[in-house]
Motif scaffolding. Structure first.
Motif, short mmCIF file in Angstrom:
data_model
loop_
_atom_site.label_atom_id
_atom_site.label_comp_id
_atom_site.label_asym_id
_atom_site.label_seq_id
_atom_site.Cartn_x
_atom_site.Cartn_y
_atom_site.Cartn_z
N ARG A 69 39.47 11.45 20.19
CA ARG A 69 38.87 12.12 19.03
C ARG A 69 37.44 11.64 18.80
O ARG A 69 36.56 12.43 18.46
N GLN A 70 37.19 10.36 19.02
CA GLN A 70 35.84 9.84 18.82
C GLN A 70 34.86 10.45 19.82
O GLN A 70 33.73 10.76 19.48
N GLU A 73 34.24 14.12 18.42
CA GLU A 73 33.55 14.30 17.15
C GLU A 73 32.29 13.46 17.02
O GLU A 73 31.40 13.82 16.25
N TYR A 77 33.28 10.21 12.31
CA TYR A 77 34.71 9.91 12.49
C TYR A 77 34.92 8.41 12.45
O TYR A 77 34.22 7.64 13.10
N GLN A 78 35.90 7.99 11.66
CA GLN A 78 36.26 6.57 11.56
C GLN A 78 37.65 6.39 12.18
O GLN A 78 38.65 6.75 11.56
N ASN A 97 44.82 8.28 13.36
CA ASN A 97 44.15 9.52 12.96
C ASN A 97 43.39 10.12 14.14
O ASN A 97 42.34 10.71 14.00
#
Length: 100
Positions: A69-70, A73, A77-78, A97
């Motif tokens: 995901r990082q 995005e 994004y954290q 997440n």
């Protein structure tokens, strides 16, 4: 006497599974696929030899999800991973997440 199928004696017919056969063998195909799936799951479960292998796998899956995901995005994004160990209930929960 020679064995059928050797260089000396040809095979007249081959018995076995025909994937191109009509619907009458659909049940047979389903059984073959179910057996293959069971073998895959069994082999995966056998690959976990230590007590902590399953925990490592859960955490690695969460790390992979947040990394993916990082990469998608980038900004804003954290990445987060929550690990809960509930010894009295004999439960481990890994939540992230990431991409899911």
């Amino acid at each position: 006497m020679t064995k059928p199928g050797t260089a000396f004696e040809p095979i007249d017919s081959i018995d076995g599974f025909d994937p191109l056969a009509a619907d009458s063998e659909a049940a047979s195909m389903t059984a073959v696929l179910e057996d293959a799936s069971k073998r895959i799951v069994h082999n995966i479960l056998k690959s976990y030899t230590g007590y902590f292998d399953i925990f490592s796998e859960l955490i690695q899956n969460a790390l992979d999800a947040v990394e993916t995901r990082q990469r998608r995005e980038r900004a804003g994004y954290q990445p987060k991973i929550w690990i809960t160990v509930d010894i009295p209930s004999r439960m481990l929960r890994v939540v992230d997440n990431g991409v899911g």
